[in-house]
Design a protein around this motif. Structure first.
Motif, PDB file in Angstrom:
ATOM      1  N   ALA A   1      47.710 -44.611  90.306  1.00  0.00           N
ATOM      2  CA  ALA A   1      46.891 -44.794  91.501  1.00  0.00           C
ATOM      3  C   ALA A   1      45.556 -44.055  91.374  1.00  0.00           C
ATOM      4  O   ALA A   1      44.496 -44.588  91.730  1.00  0.00           O
TER       5      ALA A   1
ATOM      6  N   CYS B   1      47.561 -43.875  98.775  1.00  0.00           N
ATOM      7  CA  CYS B   1      48.916 -44.189  98.311  1.00  0.00           C
ATOM      8  C   CYS B   1      49.798 -42.971  98.566  1.00  0.00           C
ATOM      9  O   CYS B   1      49.410 -41.843  98.252  1.00  0.00           O
TER      10      CYS B   1
ATOM     11  N   ILE C   1      54.260 -50.202  92.434  1.00  0.00           N
ATOM     12  CA  ILE C   1      52.949 -50.323  93.072  1.00  0.00           C
ATOM     13  C   ILE C   1      52.606 -51.790  93.311  1.00  0.00           C
ATOM     14  O   ILE C   1      52.118 -52.171  94.386  1.00  0.00           O
TER      15      ILE C   1
ATOM     16  N   LEU D   1      49.771 -48.244 100.854  1.00  0.00           N
ATOM     17  CA  LEU D   1      51.011 -48.485 100.107  1.00  0.00           C
ATOM     18  C   LEU D   1      51.743 -47.175  99.897  1.00  0.00           C
ATOM     19  O   LEU D   1      51.157 -46.093  99.924  1.00  0.00           O
TER      20      LEU D   1
END
Length: 330
Positions: free
Chosen positions: A165, A148, A136, A214
């Protein structure tokens, strides 16, 4: 304390079914090291790869990267403390590891086990959370309120990425092999779960991701081409693995540069147990609050059944096989 211990010693590269338990000297900690009585140690896929010589390392050696146990010598401050951690390029890869009754590790390579985690949970979770947190960070870091993506969402690392997350306020989209795995994950940390075998997978992922900032990919190969279009401008993707049969991926470089995307790899075998301990220590509040929990466990095994544990991890079982070298926990 006796002078010898039982250990899973690999004399040379080969099939894990040929591993045998042997008597070995209990190691003596040097300056800056501690001696740990191992209470639990996961068998990870990387341990099997090490056994087969696919991941390089010297032989003979004791395998095993993940560990939980009690410090019995080497540090008066830590003696009697339950500790956990995971090896990088050191423990289990370049030096003796945790698949034994005792192990030495750098003082900097251990950290206290959170009170909410049992020894077995800690022994199963170090590498998963270390890898997830590092991935991450490399992909761009936590962005509360943003999305995410994580592939291999049903696995230990994928689950750890999702837990981290979610803990930090991110929306999580998981990718699984098939719809059969989806329902269970929808009841956990995932806002959306997308099966990779869906005919319109790329479109489904992009719609679910809502321009993710991400992504962490444990699959690699062609999966990369599906993830990159789902990322927002400036989004980052960290890759942790690749299929042996077809590791290549086609990337739209025009889209890649215009979106200012980032692509980075992570191989924890290049890091160290000290890196792992630093990361795990930083997650202590998450475990203390209950936001983070231990990685899924497939089964526990006495040291004498280590061959079966290695067989199970290579068979792709759901959850970590965990060795209990001491036989009983404190």
């Amino acid at each position: 304390m006796a002078d010898t211990m039982r250990a899973l010693l690999a004399h040379n590269a080969g099939d894990p079914k040929d591993l045998r338990i042997e008597e070995a000297p209990i190691p003596t900690p040097e300056a800056g090291e501690v001696l740990i009585r191992i209470t639990a140690a996961a068998v990870n896929r990387s341990d099997a790869l090490s056994c087969r010589g696919i991941l390089p390392g010297p032989f003979p050696r004791i395998l095993g990267r993940d560990f939980a146990g009690v410090v019995v010598a080497g540090s008066t401050e830590l003696e009697g403390v339950r500790v956990w951690g995971s090896g990088g390029r050191d423990l289990g890869l370049a030096m003796n590891g945790s698949h034994a009754e005792y192990m030495v590790a750098p003082v900097s390579g251990v950290t206290p086990i959170p009170d909410r985690l049992s020894d077995i949970e800690a022994g199963a979770s170090g590498l998963a959370y270390f890898t997830a947190a590092e991935a991450i960070a490399r992909a761009g870091g936590m962005r509360p309120g943003k999305t995410c993506i994580v592939t291999g969402a049903a696995g230990g690392v994928g689950g750890a990425v999702a837990a981290l997350a979610h803990w930090q306020g991110m929306r999580v989209v998981g990718v699984v092999k098939s719809d059969a795995e989806s329902e269970r994950l929808r009841r956990s940390h995932f806002s959306e779960v997308v099966p990779a075998d869906a005919p319109n997978f790329v479109t489904l992922l992009a719609d679910a991701a809502e321009e993710a900032v991400l992504a962490v990919d444990v699959v690699g190969g062609s999966m990369i081409a599906a993830i990159l279009p789902a990322l927002a401008v400036g989004g980052g993707l960290c890759i942790l693995g690749a299929p042996a049969a077809n590791p290549l991926a086609a990337v739209d470089t025009l889209h890649f540069y215009r979106q200012e995307l980032r692509l980075v790899g992570l191989h924890t075998g290049r890091l160290t147990s000290t890196d792992s301990a630093r990361v795990l220590a930083s997650l202590a509040d998450g475990f203390a609050s209950g936001a983070l929990v231990g990685a899924p466990i497939f089964a526990t095994y006495p040291l004498d059944s280590a061959q079966q544990a290695y067989h199970d991890v290579e068979s792709g079982v759901a959850g970590r096989p965990v060795l209990v070298p001491a036989g009983t926990l404190p």
